[in-house]
Design an enzyme around this catalytic site. Structure first.
Site, PDB file in Angstrom:
ATOM      1  N   GLY A 404       0.816  -1.195   0.000  1.00 47.17           N
ATOM      2  CA  GLY A 404       0.000   0.000   0.000  1.00 47.17           C
ATOM      3  C   GLY A 404       0.858   1.256   0.000  1.00 47.17           C
ATOM      4  O   GLY A 404       1.939   1.307  -0.601  1.00 47.17           O
ATOM      5  N   SER A 405       0.380   2.275   0.716  1.00 46.69           N
ATOM      6  CA  SER A 405       1.045   3.586   0.683  1.00 46.69           C
ATOM      7  C   SER A 405       2.439   3.584   1.284  1.00 46.69           C
ATOM      8  O   SER A 405       3.175   4.566   1.124  1.00 46.69           O
ATOM      9  CB  SER A 405       0.178   4.615   1.409  1.00 46.69           C
ATOM     10  OG  SER A 405      -1.070   4.747   0.757  1.00 46.69           O
TER      11      SER A 405
END
Length: 663
Positions: A404-405
C-alpha cells in the site's frame, strides 16, 4: 651301474624334491592362509554377516554356543557401540597363531586392541576377545550416555528466551494401583485414552514397584492443581523432570521456534549425528536455524561390566560437550510491548536499529506457546490450533504482503534518482485519474489530494494519484531497475528464512496500469516486513542499507551501498518527518515534540475489483528516529483494519511500545 639302479636313484631324488617343495609350499602357505582367514572373518563382521562368521569357526571352540546366541551377541555389541570403519591389521603369523590389531570407530571414539587368533585347518578357533576387547565369562559391553545440555537462547540483555525448566512426569506404580479401576479417571485428567494407558502398562519390563511414565505436565499453577487431583488417585506418582522451557511463551514463539521429537525423516537426514528415536530437534525459528550449535554433543562411554553390572574396564570415553548459548539482538521488553499491543490482531512487527541492522524485535500475532510442543498436544488440542481462524501457527513476519502507501516514499526516491520527478513541481490536485481512455472505467482514486500537489505534500497526505502518475512517468525500465537495486524479489540475507518479496507476478508484464498501481503500493507488489524496514533504514543512513541480523556477536555489515543518492534521501526524509510533525500528516498521532520522528502509514486494499466493496484492508506503519541517541525503526503490518481506523489503528497502538523504548 646298471640301468635299473640309475632309474631307482632318479626316482628317489625326484620324490625327495617333490616332498621338499611340497613341504616348503605347505609351510609358506599355512601362514598366508591363516592371515587371510582372519581377514575374511572380520570382513564378514564389517558386512554384519554373522552367519558366515559362525561358519568359519571350529565347532569345538563354540560347542556350548548356538549360532543364534553367537549372532545376537555380535549384533547387540556392534550395533550398540555403532561400530564402523572396522579394520584388521595382521602384525605377525607364528605357525597357526595370527597376531593382529582390530580397530574401529565407535559412538565413543576410536577403539583399537590386539588379539591372538588361532587358525586350524582353515577354521578359526574362537576366543572371547574376538567378540570384543575385555569380554570373558559373563562380562558385558555397555554404552553410557551423558546427555548434553541444550544451549540457551538469550536476548541482548541476557534474559532467557529458551532455557531449562521443570515439569511433572506423571506415572503409575502397578503394585499400588487399584487394578485398572482408576484408568478412566486418570485418562480424563491427562486427556489421553484408556487404551493408550493399557498399552503402556502392558510392557514386559514393568514390575510391581516400577515407575511407568505416562505424560509430562506443566509445573505452573494449573499444573499444580492437576497434580493434586492426580495424586489423590492411588498408584499415581509424580517425578520432577527437566524440560526445554520458554519463559515468555506466546511472545517469542514464532521467533525462538520450538522442539519436537525426531521422526524417521530426521533420523535419516541427520544420520550419525547423535540423534535417537527419543531425541528432540529444533523444528522452527532459532531452534531450527541453530540446531547444531544449541544441541551440543552427548558424552558416550563404552565400558565392560561384570555379571552384576559393576564397571571393570573403560574401553572408550567421549566427553560431553554442552550446547552453545545463542545471544540475540532482540530486546525482550520491546518484543513484549509490541506483542501486547497487537496480540489480538493478525499482525507482524519488525523493530531494528537502522544504523546497524540489528533486529530488536520480531513479532507475529496471534501466537502459540512453544511450551505446548514440549509437553505435547492431544488430538483435540492440535486440531483446534490448526483450525483456528486466526491462524496462530502462521508466521507473519516471514510472509509477504501488499505494501500500500508504504511504497510511496520508495517510488518517490526511485523517481528522484531517475530524474523523472521534480520534487517541487505541482502536478495539480486530482481526486481520480487515468492515463487515457484506453483504461476504460478504471481510475486511480485518492482520499487526499493536497495543494500544491508536490512530492512532499503527496507523501504527507498520502496521495495515490500523485504516485500513480509519477510511476507512469518513471516508466517500466527505470522503476524495475530501482526495484532490482533494492533487491526486491531476491533472497534476504537473514538467519531465519523469509519469503521473497516481488514487484510482479512471474507470468505478468508491466503495462501502464500495473505501473500506476505499483506507484502507490498496489498492483502485484508484495513486500516482506523485514525487507520494508530495511529499505526505510536507508532514509536515515544517507542511502545505505545494512544487512538485518539477529545474532549479537555479528558485526554490522553493509547490504546495499548507496541505494539512493544523498540528495534524494534528504528530500524523502524531510517529507517523512512531515508525515509525523505536520498536523495534517497521516502519522501525526504519534508526534513527540522532544524527539524527531519520521515515518509513513500505508493502507493496502485487498479486493477482487475496483468496484468490490467487500474487500478488506491491511494497515502499515513505519516510524523511526532521525537523530536520536536511541536509534530505532519499527515497521508493523496489521490485517483487517477496514472500519477500524485503517493505518490509524496501527499508529495508535504504536504509541506505547515506541514511548517505552525511547523513554
Amino acid at each position: 651301474m646298471n640301468l635299473s639302479l640309475k632309474k631307482s636313484k632318479v626316482f628317489i631324488i625326484g620324490v625327495a624334491i617333490i616332498v621338499i617343495v611340497t613341504l616348503v609350499f605347505f609351510l609358506f602357505n599355512q601362514g598366508k592362509d591363516a592371515g587371510e582367514a582372519v581377514e575374511e572373518y572380520y570382513s564378514h563382521l564389517v558386512k554384519k554377516d554373522y552367519k558366515k562368521m559362525y561358519a568359519m569357526l571350529t565347532k569345538g571352540s563354540l560347542a556350548r554356543t548356538s549360532q543364534k546366541v553367537f549372532e545376537t551377541r555380535y549384533e547387540n555389541i556392534y550395533d550398540g557401540i555403532e561400530a564402523k570403519n572396522m579394520k584388521v591389521k595382521i602384525n605377525e603369523i607364528n605357525d597357526d597363531v595370527v597376531n593382529c590389531t582390530i580397530s574401529m570407530d565407535t559412538i565413543a571414539g576410536k577403539v583399537s586392541y590386539d588379539n591372538k587368533i588361532t587358525v586350524k585347518n582353515d577354521e578359526i578357533v574362537f576366543n572371547e576377545k574376538m567378540l570384543f576387547d575385555g569380554i570373558e565369562g559373563e562380562n558385558k559391553v555397555r554404552v553410557l550416555t551423558d546427555n548434553a545440555s541444550r544451549g540457551k537462547i538469550l536476548d541482548r540483555n541476557d534474559k532467557e528466551l529458551a532455557t531449562i525448566g521443570e515439569a511433572y512426569s506423571v506415572g503409575l506404580v502397578r503394585g499400588k494401583l487399584n487394578g485398572e479401576g482408576d484408568y478412566q479417571a486418570i485418562a480424563d485428567l491427562l486427556d489421553m485414552g484408556v487404551d493408550k494407558i493399557k498399552k503402556i502398562m502392558s510392557a514386559s519390563w514393568i514390575k510391581d514397584d516400577s515407575f511407568v511414565p505416562l505424560k509430562e505436565i506443566a509445573k505452573d499453577d494449573d499444573g499444580k492443581l492437576l497434580a493434586d487431583q492426580l495424586l489423590a488417585i492411588k498408584g499415581v506418582k509424580l517425578n520432577t523432570v527437566y524440560v526445554r522451557y520458554y519463559p515468555y511463551g506466546e511472545v517469542t514463539s514464532h521467533l525462538t521456534g520450538y522442539l519436537q521429537q525426531v521422526n524417521a525423516e530426521d533420523l535419516e537426514k541427520h544420520k550419525n549425528e547423535g540423534y535417537s528415536e527419543t531425541s528432540l530437534i529444533g523444528r522452527s525459528g532459532i531452534e531450527a536455524a541453530y540446531e547444531k550449535d544449541l544441541k551440543g554433543i552427548d558424552g558416550k562411554k563404552i565400558i565392560i561390566t561384570d555379571k552384576d553390572g559393576k564397571e571393570i574396564k573403560i574401553i572408550a570415553n567421549k566427553r560431553v560437550k554442552d550446547g552453545k548459548d545463542i545471544k540475540l539482538t532482540i530486546d525482550i521488553d520491546l518484543q513484549k510491548d509490541l506483542y501486547n499491543e497487537y496480540q489480538n490482531d493478525k499482525s507482524a512487527s519488525v523493530a531494528m536499529n537502522p544504523k546497524t541492522g540489528e533486529i530488536l524485535a520480531l513479532v507475529s500475532t496471534p501466537s502459540f506457546s512453544s511450551n505446548d510442543f514440549i509437553l505435547g498436544f492431544n488430538s483435540e488440542q492440535w486440531e483446534n490450533l490448526n483450525n483456528d481462524a486466526l491462524k496462530p501457527l502462521t508466521n507473519r513476519f516471514k510472509a509477504t504482503y501488499i505494501p500500500g502507501s508504504s511504497m510511496k516514499p520508495i517510488t518517490g526516491a526511485i523517481g528522484l534518482d531517475a530524474k523523472k520527478i521534480e520534487p517541487n513541481k505541482d502536478l495539480g490536485a486530482l481526486d481520480k485519474w487515468q492515463k487515457d481512455s484506453s483504461w476504460g472505467n478504471y481510475y486511480v482514486t485518492t482520499l487526499h489530494a493536497p495543494t500544491p500537489n508536490n512530492l512532499k505534500n503527496a507523501i504527507i497526505y498520502s496521495d495515490n494519484v500523485y504516485f500513480a502518475r509519477s510511476a507512469v512517468e518513471i516508466g517500466k525500465d527505470e522503476l524495475t531497475s530501482g526495484y532490482d537495486k533494492l533487491k526486491i524479489s531476491k533472497k534476504i540475507p537473514f538467519e531465519l528464512s523469509l519469503n521473497l518479496s516481488q514487484y510482479l507476478n512471474k507470468e505478468s508484464k508491466f503495462d501502464d496500469q500495473k505501473l500506476a498501481d505499483s506507484g502507490y503500493g498496489q498492483g502485484e507488489l508484495l513486500i516482506n516486513p523485514v525487507q520494508l524496514a530495511s529499505i526505510y533504514s536507508s532514509f536515515v543512513n544517507e542511502g545505505d542499507i545494512f544487512q538485518p541480523y539477529l545474532i549479537i556477536d555479528q558485526k554490522p555489515k553493509s547490504w546495499i551501498k548507496s541505494v539512493f543518492s544523498k540528495s534524494t534521501v534528504n528530500i524523502i526524509k524531510e517529507a517523512l518527518i512531515g508525515v509525523i510533525s505536520d498536523s495534517n500528516g497521516t502519522g501525526h498521532a504519534i508526534y513527540h515534540n522532544d524527539i524527531e520522528l519520521a515515518g509513513k502509514t500505508g493502507t493496502a486494499e485487498l479486493k477482487s475489483s475496483q468496484s468490490d466493496t467487500n474487500g478488506t484492508e491491511l494497515g502499515w506503519f513505519t516510524v523511526m528516529t532521525t537523530n536520536s541517541d536511541t536509534p530505532i525503526l519499527i515497521t508493523t503490518m496489521v490485517e483487517d483494519v477496514k472500519d477500524r481506523g485503517g493505518s490509524g489503528y496501527v499508529v495508535e497502538h504504536m504509541k506505547k511500545p515506541l514511548g517505552n523504548y525511547l523513554y
